[in-house]
Motif scaffolding. Structure first.
Motif, PDB file in Angstrom:
ATOM      1  N   LEU A  60      48.141  31.985  38.179  1.00 41.41           N
ATOM      2  CA  LEU A  60      46.792  31.968  37.616  1.00 41.41           C
ATOM      3  C   LEU A  60      46.732  32.736  36.298  1.00 41.41           C
ATOM      4  O   LEU A  60      47.421  33.745  36.120  1.00 41.41           O
ATOM      5  CB  LEU A  60      45.801  32.572  38.605  1.00 41.41           C
ATOM      6  N   LYS A  61      45.897  32.280  35.401  1.00 41.37           N
ATOM      7  CA  LYS A  61      45.694  32.946  34.112  1.00 41.37           C
ATOM      8  C   LYS A  61      44.441  33.799  34.185  1.00 41.37           C
ATOM      9  O   LYS A  61      43.331  33.292  34.273  1.00 41.37           O
ATOM     10  CB  LYS A  61      45.557  31.918  32.989  1.00 41.37           C
ATOM     11  N   PHE A  62      44.609  35.121  34.166  1.00 47.42           N
ATOM     12  CA  PHE A  62      43.484  36.048  34.182  1.00 47.42           C
ATOM     13  C   PHE A  62      43.185  36.512  32.760  1.00 47.42           C
ATOM     14  O   PHE A  62      44.099  36.889  32.017  1.00 47.42           O
ATOM     15  CB  PHE A  62      43.799  37.274  35.047  1.00 47.42           C
ATOM     16  N   HIS A  63      41.901  36.509  32.387  1.00 47.30           N
ATOM     17  CA  HIS A  63      41.492  37.169  31.149  1.00 47.30           C
ATOM     18  C   HIS A  63      41.491  38.675  31.363  1.00 47.30           C
ATOM     19  O   HIS A  63      41.839  39.440  30.457  1.00 47.30           O
ATOM     20  CB  HIS A  63      40.112  36.677  30.718  1.00 47.30           C
ATOM     21  N   GLU A  64      41.074  39.101  32.549  1.00 44.48           N
ATOM     22  CA  GLU A  64      41.197  40.486  32.975  1.00 44.48           C
ATOM     23  C   GLU A  64      41.637  40.474  34.434  1.00 44.48           C
ATOM     24  O   GLU A  64      41.049  39.781  35.260  1.00 44.48           O
ATOM     25  CB  GLU A  64      39.865  41.239  32.833  1.00 44.48           C
ATOM     26  N   ARG A  65      42.657  41.230  34.748  1.00 48.26           N
ATOM     27  CA  ARG A  65      43.176  41.251  36.111  1.00 48.26           C
ATOM     28  C   ARG A  65      42.261  42.065  37.016  1.00 48.26           C
ATOM     29  O   ARG A  65      41.566  42.980  36.563  1.00 48.26           O
ATOM     30  CB  ARG A  65      44.603  41.799  36.140  1.00 48.26           C
ATOM     31  N   PRO A  66      42.261  41.765  38.319  1.00 45.59           N
ATOM     32  CA  PRO A  66      41.389  42.507  39.245  1.00 45.59           C
ATOM     33  C   PRO A  66      41.871  43.940  39.421  1.00 45.59           C
ATOM     34  O   PRO A  66      43.052  44.245  39.218  1.00 45.59           O
ATOM     35  CB  PRO A  66      41.518  41.710  40.546  1.00 45.59           C
ATOM     36  N   SER A  67      40.952  44.787  39.830  1.00 38.43           N
ATOM     37  CA  SER A  67      41.306  46.187  40.080  1.00 38.43           C
ATOM     38  C   SER A  67      42.087  46.343  41.377  1.00 38.43           C
ATOM     39  O   SER A  67      42.835  47.313  41.546  1.00 38.43           O
ATOM     40  CB  SER A  67      40.038  47.048  40.126  1.00 38.43           C
ATOM     41  N   CYS A  68      41.923  45.402  42.291  1.00 42.55           N
ATOM     42  CA  CYS A  68      42.667  45.404  43.554  1.00 42.55           C
ATOM     43  C   CYS A  68      42.527  44.028  44.185  1.00 42.55           C
ATOM     44  O   CYS A  68      41.839  43.147  43.642  1.00 42.55           O
ATOM     45  CB  CYS A  68      42.154  46.498  44.503  1.00 42.55           C
ATOM     46  N   ILE A  69      43.167  43.805  45.311  1.00 40.23           N
ATOM     47  CA  ILE A  69      43.050  42.520  46.011  1.00 40.23           C
ATOM     48  C   ILE A  69      41.744  42.451  46.798  1.00 40.23           C
ATOM     49  O   ILE A  69      40.984  41.481  46.691  1.00 40.23           O
ATOM     50  CB  ILE A  69      44.250  42.302  46.952  1.00 40.23           C
ATOM     51  N   LEU A  70      41.454  43.469  47.595  1.00 38.89           N
ATOM     52  CA  LEU A  70      40.262  43.457  48.448  1.00 38.89           C
ATOM     53  C   LEU A  70      39.618  44.827  48.432  1.00 38.89           C
ATOM     54  O   LEU A  70      40.273  45.845  48.709  1.00 38.89           O
ATOM     55  CB  LEU A  70      40.629  43.068  49.882  1.00 38.89           C
ATOM     56  N   LYS A  71      38.336  44.840  48.116  1.00 37.06           N
ATOM     57  CA  LYS A  71      37.556  46.074  48.128  1.00 37.06           C
ATOM     58  C   LYS A  71      36.541  45.984  49.264  1.00 37.06           C
ATOM     59  O   LYS A  71      35.764  45.035  49.328  1.00 37.06           O
ATOM     60  CB  LYS A  71      36.850  46.280  46.792  1.00 37.06           C
ATOM     61  N   SER A  72      36.556  46.961  50.117  1.00 35.33           N
ATOM     62  CA  SER A  72      35.707  46.912  51.311  1.00 35.33           C
ATOM     63  C   SER A  72      34.284  47.361  50.985  1.00 35.33           C
ATOM     64  O   SER A  72      33.785  48.371  51.508  1.00 35.33           O
ATOM     65  CB  SER A  72      36.312  47.781  52.414  1.00 35.33           C
ATOM     66  N   ASP A  73      33.628  46.621  50.103  1.00 38.75           N
ATOM     67  CA  ASP A  73      32.221  46.883  49.801  1.00 38.75           C
ATOM     68  C   ASP A  73      31.358  46.441  50.970  1.00 38.75           C
ATOM     69  O   ASP A  73      31.703  45.516  51.708  1.00 38.75           O
ATOM     70  CB  ASP A  73      31.783  46.118  48.557  1.00 38.75           C
ATOM     71  N   GLU A  74      30.217  47.052  51.113  1.00 37.94           N
ATOM     72  CA  GLU A  74      29.266  46.629  52.135  1.00 37.94           C
ATOM     73  C   GLU A  74      28.246  45.650  51.580  1.00 37.94           C
ATOM     74  O   GLU A  74      27.462  45.083  52.325  1.00 37.94           O
ATOM     75  CB  GLU A  74      28.557  47.844  52.731  1.00 37.94           C
ATOM     76  N   THR A  75      28.233  45.468  50.262  1.00 37.94           N
ATOM     77  CA  THR A  75      27.307  44.522  49.642  1.00 37.94           C
ATOM     78  C   THR A  75      28.052  43.689  48.620  1.00 37.94           C
ATOM     79  O   THR A  75      29.091  44.089  48.090  1.00 37.94           O
ATOM     80  CB  THR A  75      26.144  45.245  48.935  1.00 37.94           C
ATOM     81  N   ASN A  76      27.521  42.468  48.346  1.00 37.74           N
ATOM     82  CA  ASN A  76      28.095  41.661  47.284  1.00 37.74           C
ATOM     83  C   ASN A  76      27.457  42.052  45.953  1.00 37.74           C
ATOM     84  O   ASN A  76      26.661  42.981  45.876  1.00 37.74           O
ATOM     85  CB  ASN A  76      27.927  40.170  47.586  1.00 37.74           C
ATOM     86  N   LEU A 123      25.168  40.842  44.384  1.00 38.32           N
ATOM     87  CA  LEU A 123      23.710  40.708  44.358  1.00 38.32           C
ATOM     88  C   LEU A 123      23.027  41.788  45.188  1.00 38.32           C
ATOM     89  O   LEU A 123      21.805  41.829  45.279  1.00 38.32           O
ATOM     90  CB  LEU A 123      23.301  39.328  44.892  1.00 38.32           C
ATOM     91  N   GLY A 124      23.820  42.648  45.812  1.00 41.16           N
ATOM     92  CA  GLY A 124      23.252  43.696  46.648  1.00 41.16           C
ATOM     93  C   GLY A 124      23.012  43.284  48.081  1.00 41.16           C
ATOM     94  O   GLY A 124      22.422  44.040  48.862  1.00 41.16           O
ATOM     95  N   GLU A 125      23.453  42.082  48.478  1.00 40.98           N
ATOM     96  CA  GLU A 125      23.281  41.610  49.844  1.00 40.98           C
ATOM     97  C   GLU A 125      24.454  42.090  50.711  1.00 40.98           C
ATOM     98  O   GLU A 125      25.551  42.327  50.195  1.00 40.98           O
ATOM     99  CB  GLU A 125      23.214  40.082  49.873  1.00 40.98           C
ATOM    100  N   PRO A 126      24.247  42.249  52.040  1.00 35.42           N
ATOM    101  CA  PRO A 126      25.342  42.680  52.914  1.00 35.42           C
ATOM    102  C   PRO A 126      26.552  41.767  52.788  1.00 35.42           C
ATOM    103  O   PRO A 126      26.426  40.539  52.734  1.00 35.42           O
ATOM    104  CB  PRO A 126      24.723  42.599  54.315  1.00 35.42           C
ATOM    105  N   CYS A 127      27.725  42.346  52.736  1.00 37.24           N
ATOM    106  CA  CYS A 127      28.964  41.584  52.541  1.00 37.24           C
ATOM    107  C   CYS A 127      30.035  42.151  53.476  1.00 37.24           C
ATOM    108  O   CYS A 127      30.924  42.885  53.028  1.00 37.24           O
ATOM    109  CB  CYS A 127      29.398  41.668  51.078  1.00 37.24           C
ATOM    110  N   PRO A 128      29.968  41.831  54.771  1.00 34.59           N
ATOM    111  CA  PRO A 128      30.891  42.446  55.737  1.00 34.59           C
ATOM    112  C   PRO A 128      32.357  42.173  55.463  1.00 34.59           C
ATOM    113  O   PRO A 128      33.214  42.945  55.885  1.00 34.59           O
ATOM    114  CB  PRO A 128      30.454  41.813  57.070  1.00 34.59           C
ATOM    115  N   GLY A 129      32.671  41.072  54.772  1.00 34.87           N
ATOM    116  CA  GLY A 129      34.069  40.727  54.522  1.00 34.87           C
ATOM    117  C   GLY A 129      34.677  41.410  53.321  1.00 34.87           C
ATOM    118  O   GLY A 129      35.867  41.242  53.046  1.00 34.87           O
ATOM    119  N   GLY A 130      33.885  42.192  52.592  1.00 41.10           N
ATOM    120  CA  GLY A 130      34.403  42.847  51.398  1.00 41.10           C
ATOM    121  C   GLY A 130      34.400  41.916  50.189  1.00 41.10           C
ATOM    122  O   GLY A 130      33.992  40.755  50.272  1.00 41.10           O
TER     123      GLY A 130
END
Length: 733
Positions: free
Chosen positions: A145-161, A163-170
C-alpha cells in the motif's frame, strides 16, 4: 443408484458403474483402474484424493462422481471425525500459497512450534487474532500500500471512534493518510503498466476476442474521469451514486470517484425506483452515474427512467449500445461523452493527483437491510478495502497475475470486493457483460483463463440443471469461492467435478465487515458446504439461548457473535446508532463486549462451521439480504383480502439457498381463495416494488400469526413449522 450409495467398494460391481451412464467397454476399463487404486491406497481421505485426481474427469457422468464419493466415505464416522473432505491440500502446493510462502520463509520466527504450512496453519490463525500488529504488518507489506502518512500503530484501543461514538473494537491504523483507489492504480514499473487490469466480453459475442485494459490504460481512464468530476463541480467528501451494471466503465467510475476524494454510493441496477430513492436520500448523493437501459440478451430494461422516477440528483448517463443514448435526458443531466469533454481544458487529463484521505474517511456507502424495513447505510472507510484484499490474499490465495471473476454488482459488497481483491493483489478483474447462467459465461471463464471463480450457490444449481458448463475447459481454475447464501452439498460436489476437483472456499461475512468472518483456506482440507476456519484476524463466539458464550473448543450451535476487533469493520452508520445495532445488550468476553452478527452458526466435530441462516428477521434471497418487514409491507398491500403476512426464509429439502415463504392471514377466514393466485400477486408486487430477482416459492394460510408477549411475530416458529418448503396449503397454527 440409491442402493449403490449404501455399498462399500468391495460390494460395487461393474453393472453399478454402467448404471451411472458409462458404456460396457468404458465401465470395464474404469473398474480395472478403480480396483488398482482401491487396492493400493490406505484410508478414505487418500483414496478420495486418488479417485478424484487420477481417475474421475469432467467428462464422466456426475452420477459416477457421486457414487464414488459416497462409496469412499460410506464408513466415515462424521460424529467422531467431522464432515469428510472433498479436497485436501498437497504440501508442495500449500508452500506456494500466499500464506505458505510467508510460513516457509518466517514460520520458525513467527510460531513457537512451526512444522510446515499445513500443520501450522491453525497456529498462524491464532497469531492473527492474538498478535494483530504482527499479522497486519505482514499483510500491509504484501499488499504494498502507498501511504501519504504512515499510521502511528496497527491498532489503538480507543473507546470511541473519530466521531466520538463508542468503538469497542478500537481504531485501526490511526493517523494513516492514503487513498485506496490510488493504491489500486500504482505503476511501480513499466512491466506493471503492461499487465492486464480488466478483461471482459459481451454476451452474444462468445467467439470474439476478449477485450482488455492494461494497468496503464486503466489508470489513464480513471484519471480522466476524476478530472471530469472536478470539472463538473464535485468536491472532496461528496457522495456520488453508481447505478449501473458492473462493466469496465463501472470499475473506472468507481475508482475515479474515490481517487477524487469522494464517496461512492452503491445502488444495485435491479432496484425499483423507491429503493433507489431511499438510498439516494439517506446518502445525500450529489450526483449519479447510470446507464440508459440494461441489455439482457435481446431484451432491454429501463434504468435511467428509474433514476428519474426516483427523483435522483444530476445524472451522467452512459449508453448501453454503441449507437448512443436511447432515452431523452432531463434538463441538467448529461451524456457520458459530454461529461468527459469537461477535461478539455485540463493540461494533463489522463493524469490526476489522488486526494489524500484519512484512513477513517468514507470511500463507499453500501446498504444492508435491517429488521426495521429501512436499509442500514454502512460507510466503508479507506481501511475497509484492505480487509477485502487481505481476505483475498489469505483465504482465496489471489496472487500476482491471477484472473478473478465473480458475477456481481457494485450495489452489493462483492462488487467493490472484487475490485480490491484483484487490483490490490496485482491480479486481473474478469467481467462478463451479461447473465452468468448460460454457456457464454462458462466459455468466458475458459477463454479468460480464470484462476479464482466466485459465485452464489443459485448459479451452480442453474449450471447443473442446464449442463451449460459441459465441454468447457476450466483447467486454469485454482479454486472456487461461494458466498451470499447457503450451498447444497450435491450441487457443490457437481461443481467441483467440473474443474477436476478444485476446492470451493466458502465465504461468509457481511457488508459491515467488508469481507468474511468465517471461510475456508487452501492450506486446510475443504468439505462440502462448510467453512474450515474463522477468517484471519476474526474470533467467533457462539452464544447459547440465554446469550452466553459456549466453550470455544467443543461442537456447538447458536447465535454467532464476533470479537469486536475486526480490521476494517464498520464503526458507524449513517442512519442508525452503530452501538445499538451491533453492541447493545451483548455479553462481554475477556473484558471486551462482543459484536452482534445475527447468523445462527454450528461448529462441528473437526472444527468446521456451518451457517444456518439469520436468527433475526432478515433472510437471504439469491445472495441478497432483505428484511422480512420490507417484504411484508409490500405483500400486506398487494391484495384486498389479506389482513397481514409474515415473510419467512426457509431451506429447501436437501439444503441450499433460502426460499421465500409467505404465511398470510385473511380478513375473512371463510372466504375461498387460490393460493396460486396469491403467489402470483405477491410475486408481481415484490418484483415491481422491491427487486425483480426476488421470488415467492410458496404461500400458506394461517388463522393467525404466532406472536410473543410483546406482539412480535415469531418467524422462527414459522420457519420451524413450515420448512423445508413444499408448497403448504393450510396451517393449523
Amino acid at each position: 443408484m440409491a442402493k449403490c450409495r449404501d455399498k462399500i467398494f468391495g460390494e460395487l460391481t461393474e453393472m453399478d458403474i454402467r448404471d451411472t451412464g458409462l458404456s460396457p467397454s468404458k465401465a470395464e476399463l474404469f473398474c480395472k483402474n478403480l480396483i488398482r487404486i482401491v487396492q493400493s491406497t490406505q484410508g478414505s481421505v487418500n483414496l478420495w484424493i486418488k479417485i478424484s485426481q487420477a481417475l474421475l474427469t469432467p467428462a464422466h457422468p456426475f452420477a459416477l462422481h457421486r457414487l464414488l464419493y459416497h462409496t469412499t466415505y460410506k464408513n466415515w464416522n462424521s460424529e467422531l471425525l467431522g464432515p469428510p473432505p472433498a479436497w485436501t491440500p498437497a504440501l508442495e502446493d500449500a508452500k506456494l500459497t500466499n500464506i505458505g510462502r510467508i510460513l516457509v520463509a518466517r514460520g520458525a520466527e513467527l510460531l513457537a512450534s512451526y512444522k510446515d504450512p499445513i500443520a501450522s496453519f491453525n497456529d498462524f490463525y491464532q497469531l492473527s487474532v492474538e498478535k494483530p500488529e504482527v499479522y497486519w504488518d505482514i499483510v500491509l507489506k504484501e499488499l504494498g500500500l502507498k501511504f501519504h502518512e504512515r499510521p502511528s500503530c496497527i491498532l489503538k484501543s480507543d473507546e470511541t471512534n473519530f466521531l466520538g461514538e463508542p468503538c469497542p473494537g478500537g481504531r485501526w491504523l490511526p493517523g494513516a493518510i492514503l487513498n485506496v483507489a490510488e493504491c489500486c492504480l500504482q505503476l511501480d514499473s513499466e512491466e506493471r503498466g503492461r499487465e492486464i487490469a480488466v478483461m471482459w466480453r459481451n454476451e452474444g459475442q462468445d467467439d470474439s476476442p476478449i477485450s482488455c485494459l492494461t494497468m496503464a490504460e486503466l489508470r489513464e481512464r480513471v484519471c480522466r474521469v476524476a478530472n471530469a468530476l472536478e470539472g463538473a463541480g464535485f468536491r472532496k467528501g461528496d457522495a456520488i451514486a453508481i447505478n449501473m451494471p458492473m462493466d469496465v466503465h463501472a470499475v473506472i467510475i468507481y475508482l475515479a470517484v474515490i481517487l477524487a476524494g469522494c464517496a461512492v454510493v452503491s445502488i444495485a441496477d435491479s432496484f425499483a425506483p423507491s429503493e433507489i430513492a431511499s438510498r439516494l436520500k439517506i446518502s445525500k448523493a450529489e450526483g449519479i452515474f447510470t446507464q440508459d437501459v440494461i441489455l439482457r440478451g435481446q431484451r432491454t430494461h429501463p434504468l435511467y427512467n428509474r433514476v428519474v422516477e426516483a427523483n435522483g440528483p444530476r445524472a451522467i448517463v452512459l449508453p448501453a449500445r454503441d449507437d448512443g443514448i436511447q432515452v431523452v435526458l432531463r434538463e441538467g443531466d448529461m451524456t457520458w461523452d459530454k461529461f468527459l469533454e469537461l477535461t478539455s481544458t485540463v493540461d494533463r487529463p489522463d493524469d490526476f493527483n489522488a486526494v489524500a484521505m484519512n484512513i477513517d474517511d468514507t470511500s463507499n456507502i453500501l446498504f444492508s437491510s435491517g429488521t426495521t424495513g429501512d436499509p442500514k447505510a454502512i460507510p466503508w472507510t479507506h481501511a475497509t478495502p484492505i480487509k477485502a484484499a487481505a481476505d483475498a490474499w489469505a483465504h482465496h490465495d489471489i496472487r500476482h497475475r491471477d484472473v478473478v471473476a465473480w458475477p456481481t454488482n457494485l450495489g452489493w459488497m462483492m462488487g467493490p470486493w472484487l475490485i480490491y481483491a484483484a487490483l490490490l493483489n496485482r491480479a486481473s478483474i474478469a467481467l462478463y457483460n451479461g447473465a452468468p447462467l448460460g454457456y457464454g459465461f462458462a466459455k468466458f471463464v475458459q477463454d479468460a483463463k480464470v484462476t479464482m471463480l466466485g459465485l452464489v450457490p443459485s448459479i451452480a444449481k442453474a449450471w447443473r440443471n442446464t449442463q451449460v458448463v459441459h465441454g468447457c475447459d476450466w483447467f486454469h481454475l485454482r479454486c472456487f469461492s461461494s458466498s451470499g447464501e447457503a450451498s447444497n452439498v450435491d450441487d457443490y460436489l457437481w461443481l467441483m467435478s467440473q474443474a477436476k476437483y478444485k476446492p470451493i472456499i466458502e465465504y461468509c461475512g457481511g457488508t459491515e465487515i467488508g469481507g468474511g468472518f468465517v471461510t475456508g483456506s487452501m492450506l486446510q482440507p475443504q468439505t462440502l458446504s462448510a467453512f474450515s476456519t474463522p477468517a484471519m484476524g476474526c474470533k467467533i463466539v457462539i452464544l447459547d439461548d440465554r446469550g452466553q458464550p459456549l466453550p470455544s473448543d467443543l461442537p456447538a450451535t447458536g447465535e454467532c457473535a464476533l470479537d469486536p476487533s475486526i480490521f476494517g469493520s464498520s464503526t458507524r452508520l449513517l442512519n442508525a446508532s452503530h452501538y445499538n445495532v451491533y453492541y447493545k445488550g451483548m455479553p462481554q468476553v475477556q473484558g471486551k463486549i462482543l459484536r452482534r452478527h445475527g447468523d445462527e452458526i454450528e461448529r462441528t466435530v473437526g472444527g468446521y462451521y456451518r451457517a444456518h441462516g439469520r436468527v433475526d428477521d432478515t433472510m437471504n434471497l439469491g445472495g441478497i439480504k432483505v428484511s422480512s418487514v420490507e417484504i411484508e409491507r409490500v405483500c400486506n398491500a398487494a391484495h384486498e383480502d389479506v389482513l397481514e403476512t409474515a415473510a419467512v426464509g426457509v431451506p429447501p429439502a436437501g439444503g441450499g439457498p433460502e426460499q421465500l415463504l409467505i404465511v398470510l392471514v385473511l380478513k375473512d377466514s371463510r372466504k375461498a381463495i387460490s393460493l396460486e393466485d396469491l403467489k402470483k400477486v405477491f410475486n408481481a408486487a415484490i418484483q415491481a416494488k422491491l427487486n425483480p430477482l426476488f421470488k415467492v416459492n410458496a404461500v400458506g394460510i394461517a388463522p393467525s400469526l404466532p406472536r410473543t408477549a410483546s406482539n412480535k411475530v415469531m418467524r422462527r416458529m414459522l420457519r420451524s413449522q413450515y420448512g423445508p418448503v413444499t408448497c403448504p396449503k393450510k396451517s393449523s397454527l
